[in-house]
Design a protein around this motif. Structure first.
Motif, PDB file in Angstrom:
ATOM      1  N   LEU A 153      44.202  44.016  43.216  1.00  0.00           N
ATOM      2  CA  LEU A 153      44.042  42.567  43.305  1.00  0.00           C
ATOM      3  C   LEU A 153      43.614  42.172  44.701  1.00  0.00           C
ATOM      4  N   ASP A 154      42.902  41.067  44.788  1.00  0.00           N
ATOM      5  CA  ASP A 154      42.580  40.484  46.082  1.00  0.00           C
ATOM      6  C   ASP A 154      43.854  39.856  46.630  1.00  0.00           C
ATOM      7  N   ALA A 158      45.605  36.191  45.458  1.00  0.00           N
ATOM      8  CA  ALA A 158      46.893  36.276  44.762  1.00  0.00           C
ATOM      9  C   ALA A 158      48.001  35.625  45.574  1.00  0.00           C
ATOM     10  N   SER A 510      40.719  37.965  40.185  1.00  0.00           N
ATOM     11  CA  SER A 510      42.033  38.033  40.821  1.00  0.00           C
ATOM     12  C   SER A 510      42.958  36.955  40.269  1.00  0.00           C
TER      13      SER A 510
END
Length: 538
Positions: A153-154, A158, A510
């Motif tokens: 995930l970014d 997030a 994301s």
């Protein structure tokens, strides 16, 4: 004769003789009925054990019940009757067991014996028939989930999203998120620990799930159940930021297991990122989050993001344990509005121009249902379909996002606006509302490995923003008095959009990954299976 009439000696013998029938009756009541009651209790236990044994394999129910009865110690011989059928929990009490139904999942066992009497035999009752019955159901249980998970995930996106939902400060790294996505928790044993941590004493899991529990307590308890120190620290950080309370019943449905207060180890193993994200969403005081990502997205001058989270249809739980084939698991509805501004670039006839790209994403609920459970060997077949929805290059009012009962009004996107020229455009990808269910089979090895299988929409979607930019219809309008060639400007704007689009795809993915939804796809995975679990129901 007069003396004889006045004589009272021997009167007691007459009274005793007259009272003997009553005395024998009392003895019969005290002794014989006591023996009958003891036998009734004994054969009830025998019937319970026989029903549980028979429910493990309804195809051999009679033989299994007879074997269990024959092995039971006792003074009097027993006879057994066995009936198979189906159990319908939703029916009236006297109609729940349907004898002789196809594909039986329940067994009713009747045990009889004759108890010889001692005193009652004098009155012509040499024995008393005793009969007891028990009904047990075989539970073939499977737990599963539907959503959209990412391998990574970014962290910035997030963090911004979870910070907005919690109202606190979330600052986790990509490594933290990956650790949460891979760390598993055994849900049912953890719920028992959670009850102790929350100081809630209940006899059944369902009672605990219905209680209002602070999100910080839930996440803190969860952090103590994972072995990975990185995931443990990440959960502790989320617990310190989380606010509000949640009824876990809104997220978790244990089905038949909810009536129990123990057991179920290994049935529901889920990753902590999914659980933590859903707890945070459920406890958030506001269902809309506005995020200003500034210029942290590479190649973008400014990015603003609005996310609105709706309810699951019929408040269906996020994860469920069931053998019913109706839809039981659905992700939440989601609306995302993204406004992006590219740094000013020279265009034909315009020295500096700033190109903007607004994106509106509306997703309904992805859903999954249990299609079949196979035992010996274990396997589960799920049917699912991705969330129908729409992805559009268009302008929207962010204030209208939280009202999921009303469609959001969309207008053409103003991609470029200067004193001399305006370039507008719109493009849309509709993810079909009439998507059919797709089936995926998970064998024992796939269940043990928590393997994910993805179902995709029949509408081809590659990169979200990239697919839209390829379809956008650009229209230029001259606003000033100076003649300008419009075709080169349109081509220039199209070129700038092509640069923006690939950068925006990770941002959207994301956001949808944290919320458990996906654009044009949904992930299915089986978290556990238990075959032939017998449970007494009557």
């Amino acid at each position: 004769m007069k003396r004889l009439l006045r004589e009272r000696r021997g009167a007691a013998a007459v009274l005793v003789a007259g009272a003997l029938p009553m005395l024998f009756g009392v003895a019969a009541l005290a002794v014989d009925l006591g023996m009958v009651e003891l036998e009734r209790r004994r054969i009830q236990g025998v019937a319970d054990a026989a029903a549980l044994a028979a429910a493990r394999d309804t195809g051999q129910a009679a033989a299994l019940a007879a074997t269990m009865v024959a092995a039971s110690p006792g003074r009097y011989p027993l006879t057994t009757g066995t009936t198979t059928g189906r159990y319908r929990a939703e029916a009236a009490p006297d109609a729940r067991f349907v004898a002789g139904a196809a594909d039986p999942d329940a067994v009713r066992v009747t045990v009889r014996s004759e108890v010889p009497t001692v005193f009652a035999a004098i009155f012509g009752t040499p024995s008393v028939a005793v009969e007891r019955r028990a009904t047990a159901r075989r539970l073939d249980l499977a737990s599963f989930a539907v959503g959209s998970r990412l391998a990574s995930l970014d962290g910035g996106v997030a963090n911004a999203l979870l910070s907005g939902l919690t109202g606190g400060k979330v600052a986790l790294s990509v490594m933290d998120y990956n650790a949460l996505a891979t760390a598993k928790v055994d849900l049912v044993p953890w719920l028992k620990v959670l009850g102790a941590d929350a100081k809630i004493e209940v006899a059944r899991f369902d009672d605990l799930l219905k209680a209002e529990v602070p999100a910080s307590t839930i996440l803190g308890s969860l952090s103590r159940q994972v072995a990975d120190p990185v995931a443990r620290a990440a959960l502790a950080s989320l617990a310190s930021a989380a606010k509000g309370t949640i009824r876990l019943a809104d997220l978790i449905d244990l089905g038949e297991m909810g009536r129990q207060g123990d057991g179920g180890a290994g049935l529901l193993r889920i990753d902590t990122l999914d659980l933590a994200s859903n707890v945070i969403q459920g406890s958030a005081s506001g269902r809309q989050v506005a995020i200003d990502l500034g210029a942290q997205v590479p190649g973008i001058a400014r990015t603003r993001l609005w996310v609105a989270i709706g309810e699951r249809p019929n408040r269906a739980p996020w994860i469920a344990v069931t053998r019913d084939r109706s839809p039981v698991i659905r992700t939440a509805q989601t609306r995302i509005y993204l406004e992006t501004q590219l740094a000013a670039q020279p265009l034909p006839g315009i020295s500096l121009a700033s190109v903007e790209l607004p994106l509106f994403v509306e997703l309904a609920s992805a859903e999954a249902r249990l299609e079949a459970i196979e035992c010996r060997p274990n396997a589960v077949t799920l049917a699912g379909r991705p969330a129908p929805g729409q992805v559009t290059i268009a302008r929207a009012d962010p204030a209208a996002l939280p009202d999921f009962k009303t469609p959001v009004a969309l207008a053409d996107a103003r991609l470029l606006e200067t004193l001399l020229v305006r370039v507008e455009g719109r493009a849309a990808i509709d993810l079909g509302a009439n998507e059919s269910f797709q089936t995926r089979r998970f064998d024992a090895s796939a269940i043990d490995a928590a393997s994910v299988q993805t179902i995709r929409s029949s509408t081809p979607v590659g990169g979200i923003a990239t697919s839209l930019v390829q379809k956008v219809d650009l229209r230029a309008r001259l606003l000033g008095f100076l003649p300008l060639p419009l075709d080169p400007i349109v081509r220039g704007v199209g070129g700038q959009l092509s640069l923006i689009a690939p950068v925006l795809d990770p941002v959207l993915m994301s956001v949808t990954g944290v919320l458990g939804v996906g654009v044009g796809e949904a992930d299915l995975w089986v978290t556990g299976i238990r075959c032939g679990q017998p449970v007494l129901i009557e």
